[in-house]
Design an enzyme around this catalytic site. Structure first.
Site, PDB file in Angstrom:
ATOM      1  N   ASP A 128       0.819  -1.224   0.000  1.00  0.00           N
ATOM      2  CA  ASP A 128       0.000   0.000   0.000  1.00  0.00           C
ATOM      3  C   ASP A 128       0.849   1.270   0.000  1.00  0.00           C
ATOM      4  OD1 ASP A 128      -2.275  -1.664   0.252  1.00  0.00           O
ATOM      5  OD2 ASP A 128      -1.969  -1.756   2.418  1.00  0.00           O
ATOM      6  N   GLU A 129       2.023   1.203  -0.598  1.00  0.00           N
ATOM      7  CA  GLU A 129       2.898   2.389  -0.625  1.00  0.00           C
ATOM      8  C   GLU A 129       2.470   3.387  -1.702  1.00  0.00           C
ATOM      9  OE1 GLU A 129       4.054  -0.694  -1.066  1.00  0.00           O
ATOM     10  OE2 GLU A 129       5.471  -1.185   0.536  1.00  0.00           O
TER      11      GLU A 129
ATOM     12  N   LYS B 176       2.187   2.175  -5.056  1.00  0.00           N
ATOM     13  CA  LYS B 176       2.884   1.699  -6.268  1.00  0.00           C
ATOM     14  C   LYS B 176       2.026   1.887  -7.511  1.00  0.00           C
ATOM     15  CE  LYS B 176       3.359  -2.418  -4.469  1.00  0.00           C
ATOM     16  NZ  LYS B 176       2.962  -2.189  -3.064  1.00  0.00           N
TER      17      LYS B 176
ATOM     18  N   LYS C 244      -0.048   4.273  -8.407  1.00  0.00           N
ATOM     19  CA  LYS C 244       0.082   5.599  -9.022  1.00  0.00           C
ATOM     20  C   LYS C 244       1.457   5.737  -9.695  1.00  0.00           C
ATOM     21  CE  LYS C 244       0.788  10.433  -8.224  1.00  0.00           C
ATOM     22  NZ  LYS C 244       0.578  11.676  -7.525  1.00  0.00           N
TER      23      LYS C 244
ATOM     24  N   GLY D 289      -4.193  -4.258  -4.414  1.00  0.00           N
ATOM     25  CA  GLY D 289      -5.264  -3.353  -4.811  1.00  0.00           C
ATOM     26  C   GLY D 289      -4.719  -1.977  -5.083  1.00  0.00           C
ATOM     27  N   HIS D 290      -5.065  -1.446  -6.240  1.00  0.00           N
ATOM     28  CA  HIS D 290      -4.648  -0.076  -6.574  1.00  0.00           C
ATOM     29  C   HIS D 290      -5.890   0.752  -6.765  1.00  0.00           C
ATOM     30  CE1 HIS D 290      -0.843  -1.687  -7.566  1.00  0.00           C
ATOM     31  NE2 HIS D 290      -1.057  -1.949  -8.818  1.00  0.00           N
TER      32      HIS D 290
ATOM     33  N   ARG E  63       2.540 -29.185  -5.642  1.00  0.00           N
ATOM     34  CA  ARG E  63       2.426 -29.705  -7.016  1.00  0.00           C
ATOM     35  C   ARG E  63       1.064 -30.294  -7.375  1.00  0.00           C
ATOM     36  NH1 ARG E  63       8.058 -32.361  -5.904  1.00  0.00           N
ATOM     37  NH2 ARG E  63       6.922 -32.453  -3.943  1.00  0.00           N
TER      38      ARG E  63
ATOM     39  N   GLN F 219       2.332  -6.139  -3.133  1.00  0.00           N
ATOM     40  CA  GLN F 219       2.575  -6.145  -1.691  1.00  0.00           C
ATOM     41  C   GLN F 219       3.859  -5.335  -1.434  1.00  0.00           C
ATOM     42  OE1 GLN F 219       1.778  -9.577  -3.121  1.00  0.00           O
ATOM     43  NE2 GLN F 219      -0.211  -8.622  -2.960  1.00  0.00           N
TER      44      GLN F 219
ATOM     45  N   THR G 199       2.865 -12.297   3.168  1.00  0.00           N
ATOM     46  CA  THR G 199       2.083 -12.926   2.121  1.00  0.00           C
ATOM     47  C   THR G 199       2.798 -14.206   1.681  1.00  0.00           C
ATOM     48  OG1 THR G 199       0.810 -12.506   0.103  1.00  0.00           O
ATOM     49  CG2 THR G 199       3.074 -11.629   0.152  1.00  0.00           C
TER      50      THR G 199
ATOM     51  N   THR H   1      -9.807  -4.939   1.067  1.00  0.00           N
ATOM     52  CA  THR H   1     -10.648  -5.491   2.141  1.00  0.00           C
ATOM     53  C   THR H   1     -11.475  -4.431   2.863  1.00  0.00           C
ATOM     54  OG1 THR H   1      -8.844  -5.235   3.687  1.00  0.00           O
ATOM     55  CG2 THR H   1      -9.032  -7.380   2.611  1.00  0.00           C
TER      56      THR H   1
ATOM     57  N   ARG I  92      -6.179   0.822   7.770  1.00  0.00           N
ATOM     58  CA  ARG I  92      -4.777   0.411   7.921  1.00  0.00           C
ATOM     59  C   ARG I  92      -4.225   0.902   9.263  1.00  0.00           C
ATOM     60  NH1 ARG I  92      -4.009   2.529   1.948  1.00  0.00           N
ATOM     61  NH2 ARG I  92      -4.893   0.727   0.873  1.00  0.00           N
TER      62      ARG I  92
ATOM     63  N   LEU J 285       3.191  12.542   0.859  1.00  0.00           N
ATOM     64  CA  LEU J 285       3.798  13.586   1.698  1.00  0.00           C
ATOM     65  C   LEU J 285       2.703  14.493   2.263  1.00  0.00           C
ATOM     66  CD1 LEU J 285       6.639  14.779   2.522  1.00  0.00           C
ATOM     67  CD2 LEU J 285       6.217  16.494   0.773  1.00  0.00           C
TER      68      LEU J 285
ATOM     69  N   SER K 270       5.137  12.403  -4.264  1.00  0.00           N
ATOM     70  CA  SER K 270       3.722  12.512  -4.607  1.00  0.00           C
ATOM     71  C   SER K 270       2.991  13.234  -3.482  1.00  0.00           C
ATOM     72  CB  SER K 270       3.180  11.098  -4.816  1.00  0.00           C
ATOM     73  OG  SER K 270       1.787  11.120  -4.848  1.00  0.00           O
TER      74      SER K 270
HETATM   75  P1  IMP Z   1      -2.577 -12.680   1.971  1.00  0.00           P
HETATM   76  O1  IMP Z   1      -1.606 -12.180   0.965  1.00  0.00           O
HETATM   77  O2  IMP Z   1      -4.013 -12.410   1.621  1.00  0.00           O
HETATM   78  O3  IMP Z   1      -2.329 -14.125   2.307  1.00  0.00           O
HETATM   79  O4  IMP Z   1      -2.344 -11.868   3.332  1.00  0.00           O
HETATM   80  C1  IMP Z   1      -1.148 -12.000   4.110  1.00  0.00           C
HETATM   81  C2  IMP Z   1      -0.758 -10.664   4.721  1.00  0.00           C
HETATM   82  O5  IMP Z   1      -0.333  -9.770   3.696  1.00  0.00           O
HETATM   83  C3  IMP Z   1      -1.890  -9.949   5.453  1.00  0.00           C
HETATM   84  O6  IMP Z   1      -1.330  -9.217   6.517  1.00  0.00           O
HETATM   85  C4  IMP Z   1      -2.426  -8.987   4.407  1.00  0.00           C
HETATM   86  O7  IMP Z   1      -3.093  -7.885   4.983  1.00  0.00           O
HETATM   87  C5  IMP Z   1      -1.133  -8.589   3.723  1.00  0.00           C
HETATM   88  N1  IMP Z   1      -1.309  -8.169   2.331  1.00  0.00           N
HETATM   89  C6  IMP Z   1      -1.503  -8.938   1.256  1.00  0.00           C
HETATM   90  N2  IMP Z   1      -1.575  -8.219   0.147  1.00  0.00           N
HETATM   91  C7  IMP Z   1      -1.406  -6.950   0.515  1.00  0.00           C
HETATM   92  C8  IMP Z   1      -1.349  -5.720  -0.216  1.00  0.00           C
HETATM   93  O8  IMP Z   1      -1.438  -5.656  -1.448  1.00  0.00           O
HETATM   94  N3  IMP Z   1      -1.137  -4.594   0.537  1.00  0.00           N
HETATM   95  C9  IMP Z   1      -0.981  -4.637   1.868  1.00  0.00           C
HETATM   96  N4  IMP Z   1      -1.011  -5.766   2.588  1.00  0.00           N
HETATM   97  C10 IMP Z   1      -1.232  -6.903   1.911  1.00  0.00           C
END
Ligand code: IMP
Length: 420
Positions: free
Chosen positions: A13-14, A16, A18, A40-41, A139, A216, A231, A294, A298, A325, A406
């Site tokens: 969620d940095e 990326k 944009k 998610g963007h 597998r 991520q 993840t 979701t 945050r 910023l 940004s």
């Molecule tokens: P999963 O990737 O759904 O298995 O989640 C594992 C962990 O990674 C959880 O803490 C999620 O909130 C986090 N996570 C997964 N994808 C993202 C993302 O795109 N942004 C931020 N956190 C993420």
């Protein structure tokens, strides 16, 4: 640079999306390498807001070919619905390709994610990502290319229903419905499925411009992140080469994206997380800190230079892109974590302090805020002095040049510094 990688250096969620969107202007290809609809963007394109989970933001540029690469896990339902939304605005026209090697997220993966989450409490996105990668590694996974061979697909689906029978027995999942619906998805996705690995190889040989978009963040990397609160894929720059099957020596530059502060969703250690009264400093809605995937708020914290330095090392970052910023505009005193106190247990066990992040007590440097809006600033030179001091401070301690800053979600809210 012909081949550029963009990666997040924190917990995802940095911003990326944009940054990739901005860089996509000069790209022939934009490629996603790993992860799935857990990403998610939110992109604002011509005043309209789009939420994407699988399709790279390069899709907003008609000249760009977007590729969903081999290391990804694809939920066909999600992909088709994103395609529909974009198609309505004429944004997809043979410019989206899908690797046959990518794995399919199946309905039982989402069920198992929910069941396992009750025990593990990772705080996953419940999109079936972990269970899908589990199948890949053990597998028994089903790949996108399997959809093109109904008999093979049937055999693999039968095997999986059998393997998972205990776990899914209370969920009334119909084999026939899954089989039929996935074959239907396969028909719809068929025009996208190509030998994209060959296409990438060819593009590299022609020195076409390629952007590889990480998902991520580095601190969620399965090996080097805050395990087990991570993840299920590798997320740092060079691992994306493995995910796509390309030689890392073909990569020309790595851009690391960081927020001007820190956030994380889900559980796990977060040393600089705001506590007590400090939690009132930011409003989640104004700060746009509600997850695209979701809808979760945050967790928010101060910038952690210790962790970001580690991420810079792992990724081999050439330039930093600093986002959001403007979210610090109203903060009087801004803290930056420059070390952790008393990592005695780590030292005693000859382990990196990263094994003990849950006990890490941050040491902060405090900087004066600028207390005015940066949202409409169009040139780096016109930023308030204290904002420039903050950025200079980050550049100095991180020892990496900043290529852009940004100050809002729109494309024009970007201050280019390169070369600085
Ligand atoms: P999963 O990737 O759904 O298995 O989640 C594992 C962990 O990674 C959880 O803490 C999620 O909130 C986090 N996570 C997964 N994808 C993202 C993302 O795109 N942004 C931020 N956190 C993420």
């Amino acid at each position: 640079m012909p081949c550029t990688i963009i990666v997040g250096l924190q917990w995802g969620d940095e911003g990326k999306g944009k940054i990739s969107d901005l860089f996509s202007l000069n790209m022939d290809y934009v490629i996603r390498a790993q992860g799935g609809a857990n990403a998610g963007h939110t992109i604002i394109c011509e005043e309209k807001e789009y939420k994407l989970h699988l399709i790279p933001s390069g899709i907003f540029h008609p000249h760009v070919t977007c590729i969903l690469g081999a290391g990804m896990v694809i939920d066909p339902v999600g992909l088709l619905s994103e395609m529909d939304a974009l198609q309505k605005d004429g944004l997809i026209n043979k410019n989206l390709l899908l690797s046959g090697y990518a794995h399919l997220v199946m309905p039982y993966h989402k069920i198992i994610d929910q069941i396992e989450e009750k025990e593990a409490l990772i705080g996953t996105t419940k999109k079936g990502i972990g269970p899908c990668y589990q199948d890949k590694v053990t597998r028994c996974g089903i790949r996108v290319c399997d959809l093109l061979k109904p008999d093979l697909f049937k055999t693999k689906l039968e095997q999986n229903f059998h393997l998972k029978r205990e776990k899914i027995k209370d969920y009334n999942l119909s084999f026939a419905e899954v089989y039929d619906s996935y074959l239907e998805y396969g028909k719809k996705l068929k025009p996208l499925i190509e030998d994209v690995e060959k296409k990438i190889e060819h593009a590299l040989s022609l020195k076409k411009t390629i952007l590889i978009e990480g998902s991520q963040g580095t601190l969620l990397d399965i090996s080097f992140g805050t395990y087990p609160y991570v993840t299920s894929s590798n997320t740092f720059s060079w691992s994306l080469c493995t995910s796509l099957g390309i030689n890392p020596r073909t990569v020309d530059s790595v851009i690391g994206v960081i927020k001007a502060y820190s956030t994380r969703v889900g559980n796990g250690p977060f040393p600089t997380e705001l506590k007590g009264e400090e939690t009132q400093l930011f409003d989640h809605t104004t700060a746009r800190e509600i997850g695209t995937t979701t809808g979760r708020k945050r967790r928010m914290g101060w910038f952690d230079a210790v962790l970001v330095k580690k991420a810079i090392y792992l990724n081999g970052v050439d330039f930093l892109a600093i986002t959001k910023l403007d979210i610090l505009d109203h903060i009087e005193k801004i803290k930056v974590c420059i070390g952790y106190k008393g990592q005695d247990e780590a030292k005693a066990n000859h382990l990196s302090e990263f094994f003990y992040l849950d006990q890490a007590e941050p040491v902060y440097e405090e900087l004066d805020g600028w207390l005015c809006s940066t949202k409409d600033v169009k040139d780096y030179k016109h930023l308030p002095e204290n904002a420039k001091k903050y950025l200079d401070y980050l550049k100095k301690i991180l020892e990496v040049k900043i290529c852009l800053v940004s100050v809002g979600p729109k494309r024009e809210q970007t201050l280019w510094l390169y070369p600085s």
